[in-house]
Design a protein around this motif. Structure first.
Motif, PDB file in Angstrom:
ATOM      1  N   ILE A 151       0.827  -0.917   0.097  1.00 46.29           N
ATOM      2  CA  ILE A 151      -0.105  -0.177   0.052  1.00 46.29           C
ATOM      3  C   ILE A 151       0.850   1.380   0.035  1.00 46.29           C
ATOM      4  N   ASN A 152       1.912   1.390   0.703  1.00 49.92           N
ATOM      5  CA  ASN A 152       2.849   2.251   0.895  1.00 49.92           C
ATOM      6  C   ASN A 152       3.488   2.562  -0.718  1.00 49.92           C
ATOM      7  N   LEU A 153       3.925   1.559  -1.292  1.00 51.47           N
ATOM      8  CA  LEU A 153       4.432   1.942  -2.656  1.00 51.47           C
ATOM      9  C   LEU A 153       3.405   2.375  -3.569  1.00 51.47           C
ATOM     10  N   SER A 154       2.082   1.992  -3.559  1.00 54.90           N
ATOM     11  CA  SER A 154       0.890   2.339  -4.446  1.00 54.90           C
ATOM     12  C   SER A 154       0.759   4.020  -4.054  1.00 54.90           C
ATOM     13  N   ASP A 155       1.056   4.455  -3.063  1.00 56.27           N
ATOM     14  CA  ASP A 155       0.996   6.138  -2.886  1.00 56.27           C
ATOM     15  C   ASP A 155       1.794   6.748  -3.844  1.00 56.27           C
ATOM     16  N   GLY A 156       1.670   6.672  -5.151  1.00 55.47           N
ATOM     17  CA  GLY A 156       2.357   7.375  -6.219  1.00 55.47           C
ATOM     18  C   GLY A 156       1.648   8.795  -6.863  1.00 55.47           C
ATOM     19  N   LEU A 157       0.433   8.653  -6.906  1.00 53.97           N
ATOM     20  CA  LEU A 157      -0.564   9.556  -7.462  1.00 53.97           C
ATOM     21  C   LEU A 157      -1.660   9.908  -6.722  1.00 53.97           C
ATOM     22  N   GLY A 159      -4.794  10.240  -4.813  1.00 59.46           N
ATOM     23  CA  GLY A 159      -6.051   9.463  -4.844  1.00 59.46           C
ATOM     24  C   GLY A 159      -5.870   8.019  -5.058  1.00 59.46           C
ATOM     25  N   LEU A 160      -4.602   7.582  -5.364  1.00 57.63           N
ATOM     26  CA  LEU A 160      -4.439   6.169  -5.813  1.00 57.63           C
ATOM     27  C   LEU A 160      -4.434   5.189  -4.612  1.00 57.63           C
ATOM     28  N   ALA A 161      -3.331   5.402  -3.684  1.00 51.55           N
ATOM     29  CA  ALA A 161      -3.624   4.631  -2.531  1.00 51.55           C
ATOM     30  C   ALA A 161      -4.565   4.537  -1.624  1.00 51.55           C
ATOM     31  N   ALA A 162      -5.378   5.725  -1.456  1.00 49.16           N
ATOM     32  CA  ALA A 162      -6.591   5.955  -0.869  1.00 49.16           C
ATOM     33  C   ALA A 162      -7.679   5.001  -1.577  1.00 49.16           C
ATOM     34  N   GLY A 163      -7.832   5.209  -2.914  1.00 54.36           N
ATOM     35  CA  GLY A 163      -8.797   4.588  -3.541  1.00 54.36           C
ATOM     36  C   GLY A 163      -8.717   3.160  -3.456  1.00 54.36           C
ATOM     37  N   LEU A 164      -7.537   2.799  -3.758  1.00 58.65           N
ATOM     38  CA  LEU A 164      -7.324   1.401  -3.874  1.00 58.65           C
ATOM     39  C   LEU A 164      -7.447   0.709  -2.574  1.00 58.65           C
ATOM     40  N   SER A 165      -6.919   1.422  -1.545  1.00 59.58           N
ATOM     41  CA  SER A 165      -7.455   1.168  -0.034  1.00 59.58           C
ATOM     42  C   SER A 165      -8.801   0.748   0.277  1.00 59.58           C
ATOM     43  N   ALA A 166      -9.660   1.686  -0.254  1.00 59.39           N
ATOM     44  CA  ALA A 166     -11.234   1.850  -0.097  1.00 59.39           C
ATOM     45  C   ALA A 166     -11.517   0.660  -0.657  1.00 59.39           C
ATOM     46  N   ILE A 167     -11.235   0.374  -1.819  1.00 61.69           N
ATOM     47  CA  ILE A 167     -11.855  -0.714  -2.525  1.00 61.69           C
ATOM     48  C   ILE A 167     -11.575  -2.211  -1.935  1.00 61.69           C
ATOM     49  N   SER A 168     -10.211  -2.305  -1.696  1.00 61.35           N
ATOM     50  CA  SER A 168     -10.037  -3.553  -0.796  1.00 61.35           C
ATOM     51  C   SER A 168     -10.554  -3.721   0.324  1.00 61.35           C
ATOM     52  N   ALA A 169     -10.929  -2.547   1.212  1.00 63.63           N
ATOM     53  CA  ALA A 169     -11.456  -2.761   2.574  1.00 63.63           C
ATOM     54  C   ALA A 169     -12.855  -2.710   2.408  1.00 63.63           C
ATOM     55  N   LEU A 170     -13.395  -2.333   1.364  1.00 64.61           N
ATOM     56  CA  LEU A 170     -15.070  -2.602   0.967  1.00 64.61           C
ATOM     57  C   LEU A 170     -15.100  -4.045   0.448  1.00 64.61           C
ATOM     58  N   THR A 171     -14.234  -4.710  -0.095  1.00 65.92           N
ATOM     59  CA  THR A 171     -14.245  -6.025  -0.502  1.00 65.92           C
ATOM     60  C   THR A 171     -14.366  -7.246   0.673  1.00 65.92           C
ATOM     61  N   THR A 212       2.268   8.288   7.418  1.00 64.70           N
ATOM     62  CA  THR A 212       1.234   8.119   8.463  1.00 64.70           C
ATOM     63  C   THR A 212       0.122   7.581   7.994  1.00 64.70           C
ATOM     64  N   GLY A 213      -0.321   7.861   6.800  1.00 69.58           N
ATOM     65  CA  GLY A 213      -1.696   7.220   6.170  1.00 69.58           C
ATOM     66  C   GLY A 213      -1.552   5.671   5.618  1.00 69.58           C
ATOM     67  N   SER A 214      -0.584   5.926   4.444  1.00 69.47           N
ATOM     68  CA  SER A 214      -0.272   4.571   3.845  1.00 69.47           C
ATOM     69  C   SER A 214       0.191   3.487   4.771  1.00 69.47           C
ATOM     70  N   GLN A 215       1.252   3.464   5.532  1.00 64.06           N
ATOM     71  CA  GLN A 215       1.671   2.539   6.501  1.00 64.06           C
ATOM     72  C   GLN A 215       0.421   1.947   7.461  1.00 64.06           C
ATOM     73  N   LEU A 216      -0.362   2.936   7.897  1.00 62.23           N
ATOM     74  CA  LEU A 216      -1.557   2.470   8.668  1.00 62.23           C
ATOM     75  C   LEU A 216      -2.581   1.960   7.912  1.00 62.23           C
ATOM     76  N   LEU A 217      -2.854   2.159   6.671  1.00 60.94           N
ATOM     77  CA  LEU A 217      -3.881   1.670   5.794  1.00 60.94           C
ATOM     78  C   LEU A 217      -3.222   0.042   5.414  1.00 60.94           C
ATOM     79  N   GLY A 218      -2.046   0.157   4.996  1.00 59.04           N
ATOM     80  CA  GLY A 218      -1.524  -1.259   4.746  1.00 59.04           C
ATOM     81  C   GLY A 218      -1.639  -2.210   5.871  1.00 59.04           C
ATOM     82  N   PHE A 219      -1.103  -1.720   6.949  1.00 61.94           N
ATOM     83  CA  PHE A 219      -0.958  -2.815   8.120  1.00 61.94           C
ATOM     84  C   PHE A 219      -2.339  -3.117   8.612  1.00 61.94           C
ATOM     85  N   THR A 220      -3.326  -2.346   8.342  1.00 68.57           N
ATOM     86  CA  THR A 220      -4.740  -2.506   8.964  1.00 68.57           C
ATOM     87  C   THR A 220      -5.498  -3.693   8.034  1.00 68.57           C
TER      88      THR A 220
END
Length: 351
Positions: A151-157, A159-171, A212-220
């Protein structure tokens, strides 16, 4: 009702706290300075993940109030440690070795206190189980650290990491709802916080989530993908978390192999991630992000549709989509390279 309350509180807490985080970042100089590896062209507040943390923390507390699952409180405590590490990296900077150390410690604590473990997984080929035995905790640690970094590495554009994390979490929320209600509520907290953060992070972004956010999202996401991935009381499904977090996993694996083949340091960043390649072949910033959303969403729909029914179908679907995506990028890179070569040689290049 409990699902709605958790989701709405997480969403609005993130929506409310993120502007405060932006002001703090600007006043304290916690900004991301542009360089050759980065896409943005102006200094950007990089501690917006404070808002994500606040939303997830609020959601987890409400989830605990409904379910009384003590592991949720332990998860909150460990996730706070991971997020603090990310914040320290955003503000002062940390070496990748120190970050890995924090991630490993966090994973060990999650195995011990949250109760996550991968003792075995379903074998889709023979309808049996692949038993890891005493190596279960090791496999679990690798999974948690791997997804955290994915997730940390996806944070390159924007809205990308947040959007992908949202889709993953909803799934994960949908697929775990019948197996582990507590895990579903935690997943909803992550989903709603990520969606709330997109208000300030979608292109053109007002802030970055930072580590702060990407590590948290990935870990959770890593933890709840294990807590909610059971096919039965004792067997975990590899396919569900693989599809739920499919794009970050693919991108990280691809990056690691690519760097190893080129005899480079697999832990050092570059500009060859999937989202970078989409930009290089002509996608706009928003177009690249939406394309990644679409692929991730397709994987999510497949996971939710066939969950618990056709394990082999899920794995085959992921493999086909992953290979097709990488092949598409390869073909487009070759075409563009030939086109540029033809232009340099003075030839007419047809579109």
């Amino acid at each position: 009702m409990d699902k709605f309350i958790v989701a709405i509180i997480s969403f609005f807490v993130t929506l409310s706290v993120t502007p405060i985080a932006i002001k703090l970042a600007k006043s304290n100089g916690w900004v991301d300075i542009p360089n050759k590896r980065k896409i943005h062209s102006v200094p950007m507040p990089r501690t917006g993940g404070i808002g994500i943390f606040a939303g997830i923390a609020a959601g987890l507390l409400v989830a605990f109030a409904y379910q009384h699952s003590v592991w949720i409180l332990w998860l909150l405590a460990i996730a706070s440690l991971i997020s603090f590490m990310g914040f320290w990296d955003d503000v002062k900077g940390l070496s990748f070795k120190i970050k890995f150390l924090f991630q490993i410690v966090g994973a060990i604590l999650a195995i011990w206190l949250v109760g996550v473990n991968i003792p075995d997984i379903a074998n889709p080929f023979f309808h049996t189980k692949l038993n890891f035995g005493i190596f279960g905790p090791v496999v679990t640690l690798i999974w948690i650290v791997g997804i955290t970094n994915a997730i940390n590495l996806s944070d390159g554009l924007d809205g990308l990491a947040a959007g992908l994390s949202a889709i993953s979490a909803l799934t994960l929320a949908v697929t775990s709802a019948r197996v582990n209600v507590s895990a579903a509520l935690v997943a909803l907290a992550v989903f709603s916080s990520a969606v709330g953060f997109l208000r300030y992070n979608f292109h053109p972004a007002k802030t970055f989530m930072g580590d702060t956010g990407s590590q948290l999202l990935g870990f959770t996401l890593a933890v709840i993908s294990i807590k909610g991935a059971s096919l039965s009381a004792s067997t975990l499904s590899l396919a569900i978390p693989l599809l739920a977090i499919g794009i970050p996993i693919l991108d990280t694996t691809y990056a690691f192999i690519r760097r190893m083949v080129r005899k480079g340091n697999p832990f050092l960043p570059d500009k060859m991630h999937i989202h970078h390649q989409l930009l290089n072949i002509g996608f706009s910033h928003t177009g690249a992000v939406l394309f990644m959303y679409a692929v991730s969403g397709t994987l999510a729909v497949i996971a939710m549709t066939f969950r618990g029914k056709h394990e082999l179908t899920l794995l085959a679907s992921y493999s086909i989509i992953a290979i097709a995506l990488l092949a598409f990028l390869k073909v487009m890179r070759v075409r563009i390279s030939r086109s540029k070569g033809g232009t340099k040689n003075g030839k007419n290049v047809k579109s």
